[in-house]
Write an enzyme that holds these catalytic residues in place. Sequence first.
Site, PDB file in Angstrom:
ATOM      1  CE  LYS A 106      -4.467   1.998  -0.757  1.00  0.00           C
ATOM      2  NZ  LYS A 106      -3.673   0.833  -0.642  1.00  0.00           N
ATOM      3  CB  SER A 135      -0.990  -0.061   1.294  1.00  0.00           C
ATOM      4  OG  SER A 135      -1.979  -0.904   1.193  1.00  0.00           O
ATOM      5  CB  SER A 177      -4.514   1.510   3.556  1.00  0.00           C
ATOM      6  OG  SER A 177      -3.621   0.975   2.533  1.00  0.00           O
ATOM      7  CE  LYS A 231      -1.364   4.227   2.841  1.00  0.00           C
ATOM      8  NZ  LYS A 231      -1.346   2.824   3.584  1.00  0.00           N
TER       9      LYS A 231
END
Length: 658
Positions: free
Chosen positions: A69, A66, A125, A238
């Site tokens: 992103k 993820s 997320s 993140k």
Amino acid sequence: MKRFSCSFLSIFLSSILALFFCLPVFAAVDWPSDCDIRSEGGIVMDADSGAILYGKNIHEHYYPASITKILTALIVLENSPDLNEIVTFSKNAVYNVEEGSSSAGLSPGDQLSIRDCLYALLLKSANEAGNALAEHIAGNIPQFVEMMNAKAEQLGCVDSHFANPSGLNNPEHYTSAYDMALIAKAAFSNETLTEIASTVYYDLPPLKQYPEGQTVYIGHKMLKKNFSAYYPYAVAGKTGYTSLAGNTLVTYAKKDGMRLVAVVLKGSNPTHYSDTRTLFEFGFQNFKTIHIADNETTYTSLENDLSIAGLSTRTKPLLSLSETDTITIPKAAAFEDTVSTLSYDLTPPYPSTAIAELNYTYQDHFIGRAYLEIDQAMLDGDSTMKPESLETLSADQLPTLENEESLSSDKSSAKNSADNTARNTADAQAPETDDSAKSNDSAIFPFSLFGQGKTAENTDIENPDVQKNSTKNTDVQSNGIQGNALDNVQDTQEPDTPNSLTERNGEPNPQDTQNEKNEGNEQNEKSRQNGQSRQSEDIIQPRGSMGLSSQNNEKEVLRWNVLRLTAIVLLFFFIVGFIQWQRRKRRERQLQEERSRRERRQERLYEAGYTQREFNRLLEERRQRERNLNSNAGKNKKNSSKYLSSRHQHHGGPSKKI
């Protein structure tokens, strides 16, 4: 003893002082390397300079999960002028995800603003938010994926390929620690993205599944104060996880003005947090950031009175370095320890006014980059020179140190051409006086910013004195880039005189024309001599491999060699003096012990009741006995040697050792 102590102290202090001044000669500060992480791949990079402070398997391919992103959010922000635009979630956006993957509970038909979608994307997320944003920006997901790969290539990524905007498992979806650091460096330079990625929680508006709305929380534990992994200098980040990628983590931290980005790939929980902390502590404790413009003067020390094609640079320097460009070096190192190299191949993204770049290294480690820029305000002040003309320059037009000799010859040719132009102008007759002959279009300005060039101005000629100085030659050569001189020959005009070469409505005076030829030849000869004498002036050279001249290098090396030799000699005298001092101390200690023994012996005799006279007599008798014993021992040794020698001769062989 006092004299000896003073000499010893002076030698010792001189040695320490000499060694202190000679320390820079021996070696520069080594690049710190005492860092280790347990994750398979990791990197810590300066977010301003791009210097890699530490890396482990930085070019190996890993699944990003993820943290993809971050790139998705960056592209959305760069292509969305209004974050309040409404995004409608399609059925494909909601259901084109892996079952059980992270989600914000969005349903087909739900509508959120781009801002709300970004919070759901980076905090919760939400994979469906990534799909919906991709469809809103590019029309469909495949088109958005092409934008992702194009953006990665623009940022300098060399090990990555993306297949979806969310980071779900795909054999064609991979990256490296180095590429993710470049993406994070660009992403956290965006204030809006940094603000979103640093938010701990955010309230989403009502949705079909959440009529009263819902609150989404960030998953990065280093940003949460109530978690043990909390790191006070962490600003944004993140997280990511899939079965194939393992734990992945991107974090942005800031301390004392220094901005760092850390990436951890293929880690395990919770080692990805401890590895990130290790990377940040290593960077903040061992490195410092230096602004290049505050220290670099090699490429900006141009003369104030230079001109290019008639464009004056008296008020501002021709070249400038951005005040925001920085380099990152070890804390104990200095700016003078770095090496700079000049390149005309600009690394994107670069300013529109950049014409060259300086790449800095420290012990073969890239530590930062700066761009040489033309002053925009200065260019806009002249209508004859537009910024677009910079785009016509090619690398072969820009001279280097290797072709300095060819530039000198070209410069002489340019001056000779200017001389011929002056002669032809003097010989020409100008009966026409119409406006077209006097227009500014007759002036030709061949422009080459850092090559050799010549500019000439042709104006109306009304008298010999004006014609004598009417030709202006400006030889432009690279003075600010790689050591080529930039010369100017300024024109001066004298007031009109009655003896004019060309009347307004008449023919030129032949006698005046011939006189002007002779004067022009003398002036051109002086110009050639002055031009040759100025060829070696105002040479600017970069530091490092293109740094000081060989003569200065020899003087510097000789200076440090003398200091080193002085230190060695002083150190030798210090060692010799120290040895002598130790011997003297040992001798004094032995004498002191001998005096102590005598005093103790005297005390014992006094305690036994002997008077001073009796004590002296007994002492003398004892000394006499000792002398007699020593004398008898010497005689016995001599007699024994004679006996053994005679025995050896009598038996014909050596005697046994007793």
